[in-house]
Scaffold this motif. Structure first.
Motif, PDB file in Angstrom:
ATOM      1  N   MET B 150       0.828  -1.214   0.000  1.00 12.39           N
ATOM      2  CA  MET B 150       0.000   0.000   0.000  1.00 12.39           C
ATOM      3  C   MET B 150       0.856   1.255   0.000  1.00 12.39           C
ATOM      4  O   MET B 150       0.329   2.359   0.061  1.00 12.39           O
ATOM      5  CB  MET B 150      -0.912  -0.008   1.225  1.00 12.39           C
ATOM      6  CG  MET B 150      -1.785  -1.243   1.303  1.00 12.39           C
ATOM      7  SD  MET B 150      -2.921  -1.195   2.690  1.00 12.39           S
ATOM      8  CE  MET B 150      -1.783  -1.136   4.052  1.00 12.39           C
ATOM      9  N   ASN B 151       2.179   1.072  -0.056  1.00 12.19           N
ATOM     10  CA  ASN B 151       3.103   2.200  -0.025  1.00 12.19           C
ATOM     11  C   ASN B 151       2.807   3.116   1.170  1.00 12.19           C
ATOM     12  O   ASN B 151       2.584   4.321   1.015  1.00 12.19           O
ATOM     13  CB  ASN B 151       2.991   2.989  -1.330  1.00 12.19           C
ATOM     14  CG  ASN B 151       4.364   3.418  -1.805  1.00 12.19           C
ATOM     15  OD1 ASN B 151       5.334   3.298  -1.059  1.00 12.19           O
ATOM     16  ND2 ASN B 151       4.442   3.927  -3.022  1.00 12.19           N
ATOM     17  N   PRO B 152       2.821   2.541   2.379  1.00 13.44           N
ATOM     18  CA  PRO B 152       2.410   3.332   3.552  1.00 13.44           C
ATOM     19  C   PRO B 152       3.461   4.381   3.899  1.00 13.44           C
ATOM     20  O   PRO B 152       4.638   4.221   3.572  1.00 13.44           O
ATOM     21  CB  PRO B 152       2.305   2.277   4.656  1.00 13.44           C
ATOM     22  CG  PRO B 152       3.270   1.214   4.257  1.00 13.44           C
ATOM     23  CD  PRO B 152       3.270   1.192   2.749  1.00 13.44           C
ATOM     24  N   ARG B 153       3.023   5.437   4.570  1.00  8.04           N
ATOM     25  CA  ARG B 153       3.958   6.468   5.036  1.00  8.04           C
ATOM     26  C   ARG B 153       4.713   5.967   6.267  1.00  8.04           C
ATOM     27  O   ARG B 153       5.779   6.458   6.584  1.00  8.04           O
ATOM     28  CB  ARG B 153       3.189   7.751   5.376  1.00  8.04           C
ATOM     29  CG  ARG B 153       2.328   8.273   4.245  1.00  8.04           C
ATOM     30  CD  ARG B 153       3.057   9.266   3.358  1.00  8.04           C
ATOM     31  NE  ARG B 153       3.412  10.475   4.083  1.00  8.04           N
ATOM     32  CZ  ARG B 153       4.616  11.076   3.975  1.00  8.04           C
ATOM     33  NH1 ARG B 153       5.525  10.567   3.180  1.00  8.04           N
ATOM     34  NH2 ARG B 153       4.864  12.171   4.652  1.00  8.04           N
ATOM     35  N   ALA B 154       4.109   5.018   6.977  1.00  6.00           N
ATOM     36  CA  ALA B 154       4.789   4.431   8.132  1.00  6.00           C
ATOM     37  C   ALA B 154       4.399   2.966   8.257  1.00  6.00           C
ATOM     38  O   ALA B 154       3.321   2.555   7.832  1.00  6.00           O
ATOM     39  CB  ALA B 154       4.415   5.178   9.413  1.00  6.00           C
ATOM     40  N   LEU B 155       5.317   2.200   8.828  1.00  6.86           N
ATOM     41  CA  LEU B 155       5.064   0.783   9.052  1.00  6.86           C
ATOM     42  C   LEU B 155       5.037   0.560  10.562  1.00  6.86           C
ATOM     43  O   LEU B 155       6.001   0.900  11.263  1.00  6.86           O
ATOM     44  CB  LEU B 155       6.197  -0.024   8.406  1.00  6.86           C
ATOM     45  CG  LEU B 155       5.996  -1.522   8.208  1.00  6.86           C
ATOM     46  CD1 LEU B 155       4.757  -1.791   7.379  1.00  6.86           C
ATOM     47  CD2 LEU B 155       7.225  -2.120   7.537  1.00  6.86           C
ATOM     48  N   LEU B 156       3.919   0.040  11.070  1.00 11.12           N
ATOM     49  CA  LEU B 156       3.783  -0.196  12.504  1.00 11.12           C
ATOM     50  C   LEU B 156       3.862  -1.698  12.743  1.00 11.12           C
ATOM     51  O   LEU B 156       3.035  -2.451  12.243  1.00 11.12           O
ATOM     52  CB  LEU B 156       2.448   0.353  13.015  1.00 11.12           C
ATOM     53  CG  LEU B 156       2.040   1.741  12.495  1.00 11.12           C
ATOM     54  CD1 LEU B 156       0.716   2.173  13.121  1.00 11.12           C
ATOM     55  CD2 LEU B 156       3.128   2.765  12.773  1.00 11.12           C
ATOM     56  N   MET B 157       4.864  -2.101  13.503  1.00  8.94           N
ATOM     57  CA  MET B 157       5.078  -3.543  13.681  1.00  8.94           C
ATOM     58  C   MET B 157       4.952  -3.900  15.155  1.00  8.94           C
ATOM     59  O   MET B 157       5.714  -3.424  15.993  1.00  8.94           O
ATOM     60  CB  MET B 157       6.454  -3.923  13.125  1.00  8.94           C
ATOM     61  CG  MET B 157       6.664  -3.432  11.693  1.00  8.94           C
ATOM     62  SD  MET B 157       8.225  -3.956  10.947  1.00  8.94           S
ATOM     63  CE  MET B 157       7.851  -5.633  10.476  1.00  8.94           C
ATOM     64  N   ASP B 158       3.969  -4.764  15.462  1.00  3.61           N
ATOM     65  CA  ASP B 158       3.647  -5.098  16.850  1.00  3.61           C
ATOM     66  C   ASP B 158       4.212  -6.476  17.194  1.00  3.61           C
ATOM     67  O   ASP B 158       3.554  -7.480  16.982  1.00  3.61           O
ATOM     68  CB  ASP B 158       2.122  -5.074  17.035  1.00  3.61           C
ATOM     69  CG  ASP B 158       1.735  -5.225  18.493  1.00  3.61           C
ATOM     70  OD1 ASP B 158       2.632  -5.249  19.347  1.00  3.61           O
ATOM     71  OD2 ASP B 158       0.523  -5.320  18.767  1.00  3.61           O
ATOM     72  N   GLU B 159       5.397  -6.515  17.746  1.00  2.00           N
ATOM     73  CA  GLU B 159       6.095  -7.762  18.074  1.00  2.00           C
ATOM     74  C   GLU B 159       5.953  -8.778  16.941  1.00  2.00           C
ATOM     75  O   GLU B 159       5.518  -9.915  17.162  1.00  2.00           O
ATOM     76  CB  GLU B 159       5.551  -8.368  19.379  1.00  2.00           C
ATOM     77  CG  GLU B 159       5.682  -7.409  20.553  1.00  2.00           C
ATOM     78  CD  GLU B 159       5.585  -8.106  21.898  1.00  2.00           C
ATOM     79  OE1 GLU B 159       6.069  -9.233  22.024  1.00  2.00           O
ATOM     80  OE2 GLU B 159       5.024  -7.503  22.828  1.00  2.00           O
ATOM     81  N   PRO B 160       6.327  -8.385  15.728  1.00  2.00           N
ATOM     82  CA  PRO B 160       6.029  -9.246  14.580  1.00  2.00           C
ATOM     83  C   PRO B 160       6.787 -10.568  14.592  1.00  2.00           C
ATOM     84  O   PRO B 160       6.347 -11.542  14.001  1.00  2.00           O
ATOM     85  CB  PRO B 160       6.462  -8.401  13.376  1.00  2.00           C
ATOM     86  CG  PRO B 160       7.482  -7.461  13.915  1.00  2.00           C
ATOM     87  CD  PRO B 160       7.071  -7.173  15.331  1.00  2.00           C
TER      88      PRO B 160
END
Lengths: 309, 252
Positions: B150-160
């Motif tokens: 999705m070409n995000p402006r930020a990537l949020l990673m929750d204990e991936p």
């Protein structure tokens, strides 16, 4: 300090070619994970299962046949299997409109009458029950508005609706279709709403994160996630549909297997009654198999899951 | 301009015994920064991420993303969940293109990008596999590709990588380093693994529990590009000793 990088579009990337990170998990790796020898064992196992399943009916039929005297049991009330078979044969393949047997040659027509009514009523139940169930399971307002009514009406047996149905729809197929739809509706709506309620919250969050709107989430996430429960409801509902069609036809319709059942009883044709009962059982079984086959196809992802999990 | 700005953010979960998950947290994340939130379970680090993702609403303070208040989830903030949270009825390809497809992006636009990302995470041969046929690490790689497509402006990673075995975790960390070097997306990375936080991030925010607060911010100046070989360098070990001492203080 912070490293500032030019954000590049993923399409422009010259990424390391095919990185060798972790490997796929054992048997689950490729799509074809069939254990060796299964193709060989399968037919023999199937034959064994069929034989095992046939043993009890064969014993019962044999005992029933041998217990009879002059073609019947209990002083002429209950015909032996050979008489039932003969009655069914005439009912199915006999010439129509000749002689004293009013059932001769009418089997297929009556099967189709009943099956058509079940199909119509069941179809209505799906069209109303699945969306209503999704709404009840998903939306608090829909649940508050619909669920109490469903729960209060649900304990009323479909047989209790018969007088109401005759009063409203008169003598004819309309009442039968109404009763089938009503009877099948309850298990469909209850199971569907349960399935919609139990959707993993993380899947909803994932869909929201990807920009899905409420309708897209209902159609592409909640519905597929609830589908296993929906099919449970469909199979129970279909069984109730067959009960409803027979009840309705016995009382309020002048055709179909239920009508023949009651009519044959009235004129003392117990051989036709039993042939009719067996026909109903077979149709119920076959229609359940049909739903099961559709379920098998629609929930292929789930079958793999239970194999590998 | 910072892309993420938490200003005196608090979050209280209501209930019979209401829980103050976050207390007066302020945090700024710049464009292209890789920030790790490090802390024990229950310190509110996932809550912080969920606020930015738009899954939860803050009780107090202000939260801006790209200068605008966060009100709901959206494809500008791609989330990678702890258990991947892939749709089990969709194959890898359809999981990856779900976002652009439901957003109405033209096929000609998202297809090349999705294919490229699948190659980038090493799953181009598994486009038709169902999630259940994949290992945990592969599933998580689909999760990353699905967010990045999705070409995000930020990537949020929750204990991936929290649920993965040690070896797979290492290879996933290497993969993430490679992907980040290539794409340079802003990343907020939640973890309880000290090594992981040092290895990946530009800055570590160490959090304490009950109420959740950021007790210390540690810039990590290890040279980039990094690899899992950095795990044994003296500078790395020095950071680790420092953070261990800090967390010891936090616990007692």
């Amino acid at each position: 300090m912070s490293v500032t990088m030019e954000p590049a579009a993923p399409t422009d990337t010259r990424a390391p070619a095919a990185p060798a990170y972790d490997a796929p998990s054992g048997t689950a790796g490729a799509a074809s994970g069939r254990p060796r020898g299964a193709t060989l064992r399968r037919p023999t196992r199937l034959a064994g299962r069929v034989l095992l399943g046939l043993a009890l009916p064969v014993i019962v039929l044999a005992a029933w046949q041998l217990a009879g005297r002059g073609g019947s049991l209990f002083g002429g009330v209950l015909p032996t299997p050979d008489r039932v078979w003969a009655a069914w044969w005439t009912w199915a393949f006999g010439a129509q409109g000749l002689g004293l047997n009013p059932y001769s040659g009418t089997w297929l027509a009556n099967v189709l009458y009943s099956a058509e009514r079940v199909a119509k009523g069941f179809g209505c139940a799906i069209l109303i029950g699945v969306p209503a169930g999704i709404a009840i399971g998903w939306n608090r307002i829909a649940a508050g508005a619909l669920d109490p009514t469903v729960q209060i009406l649900r304990p009323i047996p479909i047989t209790a609706w018969l007088p109401f149905s005759i009063a409203v729809f008169g003598i004819g197929p309309g009442g039968a279709i109404f009763l089938i739809a009503l009877g099948a509706f309850y298990p469909i709506v209850v199971n569907t709403s349960q399935g919609a309620r139990d959707v993993d919250r993380m899947l909803i969050r994932a869909a929201l994160m990807m920009g899905a709107g409420p309708f897209t989430i209902l159609r592409r996430v909640v519905l597929p996630a609830a589908l296993p429960s929906v099919f449970t409801g469909l199979r129970i509902g279909l069984g109730i549909g067959w009960t409803a069609v027979i009840v309705a036809e016995m009382v309020a319709v002048k055709s179909g297997l239920g009508y023949v059942l009651w009519d044959a009883y009235y004129v003392g044709r117990m051989d036709v009654v039993i042939a009719d009962m067996i026909t109903i059982g077979l149709l119920g079984f076959l229609s359940d198999r049909l739903v099961l086959a559709i379920e098998h196809w629609a929930l292929a992802w789930r079958r793999l899951q239970s194999h590998h999990a | 301009m910072g892309t993420v700005l938490f200003q005196n953010v608090s979050k209280t979960f209501p209930g019979v015994r209401s829980v103050r998950a976050l207390d007066d947290v302020s945090l700024q994340i710049g464009e292209g920064d890789f920030v790790a939130l490090l802390g024990p379970s229950g310190c509110g680090k996932s809550t912080l991420l969920n606020l930015l993702a738009g899954f939860d609403r803050l009780s107090d303070g202000a939260l801006l993303f790209d200068g605008r208040p966060v009100t709901r989830p959206g494809p500008d903030r791609g989330v990678v969940f702890q258990e991947a949270a892939l749709f089990p009825w969709l194959d890898v390809w359809n999981n990856v293109i779900f976002g652009p497809k439901v957003q109405g992006v033209p096929k000609s636009e998202y297809e090349p990008r999705a294919r490229e990302l699948l190659r980038l995470v090493g799953l181009d041969a598994f486009a038709e596999a169902l999630p259940v046929q994949l290992s945990g690490g592969m599933r998580q790689r689909v999760g990353i590709a699905r967010a990045l497509v999705m070409n995000p402006r930020a990537l949020l990673m929750d204990e991936p990588f929290g649920a993965l075995d040690a070896q797979t975790r290492l290879s996933m960390q290497q993969l993430l380093l490679d992907v980040w070097e290539t794409l340079g997306t802003t990343v907020l990375f939640v973890t309880h693994d000290i090594d992981e936080a040092i290895l990946l991030s530009d800055r570590i925010c160490v959090m304490s529990a009950r109420p959740g607060r950021i007790v210390r911010t540690i810039p990590i100046t290890l040279p980039r590009p990094r690899s899992i070989a950095s795990l044994t360098s003296p500078a790395f070990v020095a950071y680790k000793a420092d953070i261990l001492a800090e967390m010891n203080v936090v616990h007692h």
